[in-house]
Design a protein around this motif. Structure first.
Motif, short mmCIF file in Angstrom:
data_model
loop_
_atom_site.label_atom_id
_atom_site.label_comp_id
_atom_site.label_asym_id
_atom_site.label_seq_id
_atom_site.Cartn_x
_atom_site.Cartn_y
_atom_site.Cartn_z
N THR A 124 0.81 -1.20 -0.03
CA THR A 124 -0.07 0.09 -0.06
C THR A 124 1.00 1.19 0.05
O THR A 124 1.81 1.48 0.67
CB THR A 124 -0.95 0.04 1.24
OG1 THR A 124 -1.66 -1.03 1.25
CG2 THR A 124 -1.82 1.17 1.15
N TYR A 156 8.62 7.12 4.47
CA TYR A 156 8.85 6.77 5.91
C TYR A 156 9.57 8.00 6.55
O TYR A 156 9.59 7.93 7.94
CB TYR A 156 9.75 5.69 5.66
CG TYR A 156 9.74 4.56 6.82
CD1 TYR A 156 9.07 4.76 8.04
CD2 TYR A 156 10.62 3.48 6.67
CE1 TYR A 156 9.29 4.09 9.16
CE2 TYR A 156 10.75 2.29 7.79
CZ TYR A 156 10.09 2.64 8.99
OH TYR A 156 10.17 1.81 9.91
N ILE A 160 -0.60 5.39 11.02
CA ILE A 160 -1.91 4.83 11.53
C ILE A 160 -2.02 5.62 13.03
O ILE A 160 -2.86 6.48 13.38
CB ILE A 160 -2.11 3.40 11.85
CG1 ILE A 160 -2.36 2.52 10.42
CG2 ILE A 160 -3.29 3.20 12.78
CD1 ILE A 160 -2.46 0.93 11.07
N SER A 204 7.06 0.43 12.29
CA SER A 204 6.96 0.44 10.99
C SER A 204 6.18 1.56 10.16
O SER A 204 5.78 2.42 10.92
CB SER A 204 6.11 -1.08 10.54
OG SER A 204 4.86 -0.85 10.66
N HIS A 205 6.61 1.76 9.03
CA HIS A 205 5.84 2.75 8.17
C HIS A 205 4.44 2.77 8.47
O HIS A 205 3.95 4.04 8.62
CB HIS A 205 6.27 2.44 6.80
CG HIS A 205 5.95 3.63 5.79
ND1 HIS A 205 6.15 3.64 4.34
CD2 HIS A 205 5.58 4.96 6.02
CE1 HIS A 205 5.77 4.91 3.70
NE2 HIS A 205 5.17 5.44 4.90
N MET A 206 3.71 1.54 8.28
CA MET A 206 2.35 1.63 8.54
C MET A 206 1.95 2.09 9.74
O MET A 206 1.02 2.61 10.16
CB MET A 206 1.88 0.36 8.12
CG MET A 206 0.32 0.04 8.45
SD MET A 206 -0.62 1.07 7.24
CE MET A 206 -0.62 0.29 5.56
N THR A 207 2.64 1.48 10.94
CA THR A 207 2.30 1.84 12.18
C THR A 207 2.06 3.41 12.47
O THR A 207 1.50 3.76 13.20
CB THR A 207 3.25 1.12 13.27
OG1 THR A 207 3.01 -0.32 12.92
CG2 THR A 207 2.95 1.31 14.53
N LEU A 258 1.43 4.84 1.19
CA LEU A 258 1.04 5.83 1.99
C LEU A 258 1.22 7.17 1.57
O LEU A 258 2.13 7.46 0.76
CB LEU A 258 1.64 5.40 3.51
CG LEU A 258 1.18 4.18 3.91
CD1 LEU A 258 2.24 3.89 5.05
CD2 LEU A 258 -0.27 4.03 4.10
#
Length: 381
Positions: free
Chosen positions: A2, A8, A342, A336-339, A4
């Motif tokens: 995905t 990062y 969010i 992580s990037h996603m964490t 974002l």
């Protein structure tokens, strides 16, 4: 994978900034509670005066402490390696802080249960400990970060700590602790002078001006110490700001004047220590004389002093004195990037709500706290 909206590197930098905002928010919002606690046995000499100060912080201290919880939560979620090392390495220091903070609500509740001067004096000193000890240890912790913390990482990135509680009490760290106490006592005194009347306000203003001057002198002394006596850590290899978090992927050395390198590369950063020194001087001139300006001055001093430490350290979060190359930095100790993304979305939603609620509470609780107002409040301490 995905895609974002933020890369990062940007998210790591945003969360470093947010961590600074949360730490400054805690120091400003709960800092005056700690400062008032540290002043309680000195600025207030009668039971009526001490009840005035207790009721000054009693209705809002729990909400102010939310900033501490937010800061700890941000470290846990955004910088798990930092959380693992600092909360385990500084375990006894953290327990000491928590035990001191526990004395605050206990003191509020139990002090008035018995109308015995000796009983109340015991709880007054317990409230002093609940204000003074956390202020001191938080500053000592920052000083130890600048000195470097004796930790290492094994081949699986598990941290191990080789220091001790008393090993934290080094001269520069104690100086940092005294700066913390001085700036928070001045901040607490500014609030007392703004929201109380009579002798207690005058005594608090006197102590506050002395504390603000002490913060100026001690902060300047710390700056000279860092410039001429304290080596700083410097990353000597390229770091991948977009890559996975791996503290073992860089090299770090200890160099004279290392903590000043950011100011040489980015001269605008000098605004932070200037703000800390200027705010302290302005607070010295205004506490007890110009209420809101004095409070703004101590807030600026706190912001400048904390920002100075953060900007000096960047990109380090926690340098290692045991093995400098495993020091934790913004680029190799994050989630992580996603964490991070969010969490940022959650922060954008909930932080404004917290600010709005806090603003509403202080608007409701505005006005002077006096013996007469306490007498009209059946829920007063």
């Amino acid at each position: 994978m995905t895609q974002l909206p933020l890369d990062y590197e940007t998210l790591r930098l945003v969360w470093w900034l947010l961590l600074g905002v949360l730490l400054i928010g805690f120091a400003v919002m709960d800092g005056f509670d700690l400062g008032i606690g540290a002043l309680l046995p000195f600025a207030a000499r009668t039971d009526e005066e001490r009840r005035t100060l207790i009721n000054l912080v009693g209705p809002t201290w729990e909400g102010n402490q939310v900033w501490l919880i937010l800061g700890g939560g941000a470290i846990f979620a955004a910088w798990p390696a930092l959380y693992a090392v600092s909360f385990s390495g500084f375990y006894l220091a953290m327990i000491t802080i928590l035990l001191a903070l526990i004395l605050r609500p206990v003191g509020f509740k139990f002090r008035g249960k018995i109308a015995d001067p000796r009983w109340r004096a015991v709880w007054d000193w317990a409230l002093f400990i609940g204000g003074f000890v956390p202020a001191l240890i938080f500053g000592v912790a920052v000083g130890n970060v600048l000195l470097g913390v004796p930790f290492g990482l094994d081949g699986t990135l598990r941290p191990f700590y080789t220091g001790s509680f008393f090993g934290l009490l080094r001269p520069f760290a104690l100086l940092s602790g005294l700066i913390s106490v001085a700036m928070l006592v001045a901040h607490g005194a500014a609030v007392i002078a703004l929201r109380t009347e009579g002798a207690v306000a005058e005594r608090a203003a006197t102590y506050g001006r002395l504390a603000a001057m002490a913060a100026f002198v001690l902060f300047a002394l710390a700056g000279l110490w860092v410039a001429f006596l304290l080596p700083g850590y410097v990353v000597t290899s390229a770091q991948d700001a977009f890559g996975p978090s791996n503290p073992l992927s860089k090299t770090v050395t200890l160099a004279d004047g290392g903590w000043l390198s950011n100011y040489a590369a980015h001269p605008w950063m000098i605004a932070a220590p200037v703000l800390g020194l200027g705010g302290s001087i302005l607070a010295t001139l205004t506490i007890g004389r110009a209420g809101l300006l004095a409070l703004a001055s101590t807030t600026l001093a706190i912001t400048g002093i904390i920002a100075t430490a953060g900007l000096s350290l960047f990109p380090f979060l926690l340098p290692s004195s045991l093995n400098p190359s495993v020091s934790l930095t913004v680029w190799d100790a994050s989630s992580s990037h996603m964490t991070l993304f969010i969490m940022l979305v959650s922060t954008v939603i909930f932080l404004p709500l917290i600010l709005a609620y806090t603003t509403w509470v202080y608007r409701v609780m505005r006005g002077p706290v006096t013996p007469a107002s306490i007498g009209r409040n059946p829920n007063a301490y």
